[in-house]
Design an enzyme around this catalytic site. Structure first.
Site: not given
Length: 507
Positions: A192, A198, A251-252, A337, A368, A478
């Site tokens: 964005k 990263e 973003g999400r 978030e 399981h 961060k």
């Protein structure tokens, strides 16, 4: 709108009788009331919330909370493009990307989609030479959404093979580049702000790989997906290959914007358009359906009942379809978030529980691994099951029959339980679950599923009075990481300093 005004209704909810699921099913109309089929663009989808402890009495009190918190007004403000993200002073206009929202925002989204469509179709037609692969670099919402959609919808092949890279760990990028030829690979950089550490570190390494692979103009192989187009151009991407999206798309919630570029590259534009149509159908249901018949609101009411009334700290999501294996991860970010907050939208303390911990996995593997605790553990954990009627493979139909039988059996067993004189073999039952059963899994259906969960998350936030559209909780770690990278690794607690020293970092 006041959390204080709603308190009396929360208190009344806590004092309500708590009949068992078995008792609730003595009402012959229960299934009809709490299991709804929506005819959506991708086919019918059943939303069955009958095996939760929702009841008319519970719904009535939640309706009072909704009125006190002006849920309908908050919903209308969201769709109208008002600045409901008050801490950042902006709107949250992901629905406009699907054609539902303020007219000017919808028009802007359509124009940006048209720009993206031209580039996607030009690439498919060979404008950038032969393109067999796309490495999509992003993190968080810029990666989880594309990864989910591509994994779910391209099992039978894709127009372009897409590799999604998010982790700063070089092993992730290395695995992607080993699967690609630099001469036939494009790089999509999704950020964005176009400053995410990263993402930009991975992008630089991808450019170096292109150079080492003999690509004369590595930047000519890059597509930028960003709300900061000027920074992408400054970084070196030609403006014709910059696909912007609005600052009002978080973003999400950004998969519907140019962040969906890799999905369009893999599916073709027609598939991406169907994806948007499926989401828009849920938008319209959320806007038009009365609260009592609104599947989004019903799901959020159930979520709030378990966190606020029953004290549940987690919610489990199990996809009984291999194609949806990334959906629990996607929902984990979306919900935690968005609603993992400790203050109200006005900055005052949140005095109730916020979002539960969302977790899950894939059936039947999870049976399981973790279902022992769900059936016999001391924790009450509401469960969502997601399944698809039509299999995604051509193998013996027995595979799918066994898969669906297990899905439905788990919901039945959680509810019914089983008595035994041997405590180790006793199942308490009365454990809630909801089931979403899709007729088919296609772009429109997946779009609808994601939009359903987006609005479900928003309703929970509105009922609590929190802002689901900021995420300042990710910033502190961060900032400290950048401090360490800059050589400021002193002044931490003894444990952190010892770890930095052992790893040879800072100093």
């Amino acid at each position: 709108m006041s959390a204080g005004d709603a308190q009396q209704f929360w208190t009344a909810l806590e004092k309500l009788p708590r009949p068992t699921l078995k008792t609730l099913f003595s009402d012959a109309a229960r299934l009809t009331r709490y299991s709804t089929t929506l005819d959506l663009p991708g086919g019918p989808v059943i939303f069955d919330w009958s095996k939760t402890h929702i009841s008319p009495e519970v719904e009535a009190l939640f309706g009072s909370v909704a009125a006190a918190m002006d849920l309908e007004g908050q919903r209308d403000a969201l769709i109208a493009g008002e600045k409901i993200n008050n801490t950042e002073g902006r709107a949250a206009e992901h629905t406009a990307q699907r054609g539902v929202g303020k007219d000017t925002s919808v028009e802007e989204a359509e124009a940006l989609h048209a720009r993206m469509r031209m580039l996607v179709e030009a690439i498919h037609e060979g404008a950038l030479g032969e393109v067999k692969s796309l490495i999509h670099i992003g993190i968080g919402g810029s990666a989880l959404g594309p990864a989910l959609a591509i994994d779910a919808l391209t099992r039978e092949g894709a127009k372009v093979a897409v590799h999604v890279v998010s982790n700063i760990d070089g092993c992730a990028l290395e695995a992607a580049i080993k699967a690609c030829d630099p001469e036939t690979t494009l790089i999509a950089v999704a950020s964005k702000t176009f400053t995410t550490t990263e993402t930009m570190t991975n992008a630089h390494s991808a450019l170096e790989w292109l150079r080492e692979g003999g690509v004369a103009d590595p930047y000519g192989r890059v597509i930028a997906l960003t709300a900061s187009p000027e920074k992408a151009v400054e970084w070196g991407v030609d403006e014709t290959r910059v696909l912007p999206f609005s600052e009002t798309v978080g973003g999400r919630y950004s998969l519907w914007s140019s962040i969906g570029f890799p999905v369009a590259m893999a599916l073709g534009w027609e598939g991406f358009a169907e994806f948007l149509d499926g989401a828009a159908a849920i938008d319209r249901h959320f806007i038009d359906a009365d609260l009592a018949e609104n599947i989004v609101v019903r799901a959020a009411f159930a979520d709030l009942y378990y966190t606020q009334v029953r004290g549940c700290q987690t919610r489990a999501v199990f996809a009984y379809d291999e194609r949806l294996k990334l959906l629990p991860d996607y929902l984990q970010q979306l919900e935690m978030e968005s609603n993992g907050k400790s203050v109200l939208a006005d900055g005052s303390p949140l005095t109730r529980a916020s979002a539960p911990v969302t977790w899950g996995g894939v059936g039947t593997d999870a049976q399981h691994a973790v279902f022992q605790l769900l059936h016999q553990g001391t924790h009450l954990i509401p469960v969502d099951f997601l399944a698809v009627k039509t299999p995604g493979h051509d193998l013996d139909p027995a595979h799918h029959e066994i898969l669906l039988s297990n899905c439905f059996a788990q919901g039945a067993a959680l509810m019914a339980g089983k008595a035994s004189d041997d405590g180790a073999r006793a199942y308490p039952g009365d454990r809630p679950s909801a089931t979403i059963l899709c007729d088919d899994l296609n772009p429109a259906t997946l779009g609808a599923l994601i939009a359903f969960h987006e609005h479900r998350t928003f309703v929970s936030a509105a009922m609590l009075g929190i802002n689901p559209f900021d995420q300042f909780g990710v910033e502190l770690g961060k900032a400290i990481a950048k401090q360490i990278e800059a050589g400021g690794g002193a002044g931490f607690d003894p444990s952190t300093e010892a770890l930095l020293s052992a790893a040879g970092i800072g100093g």
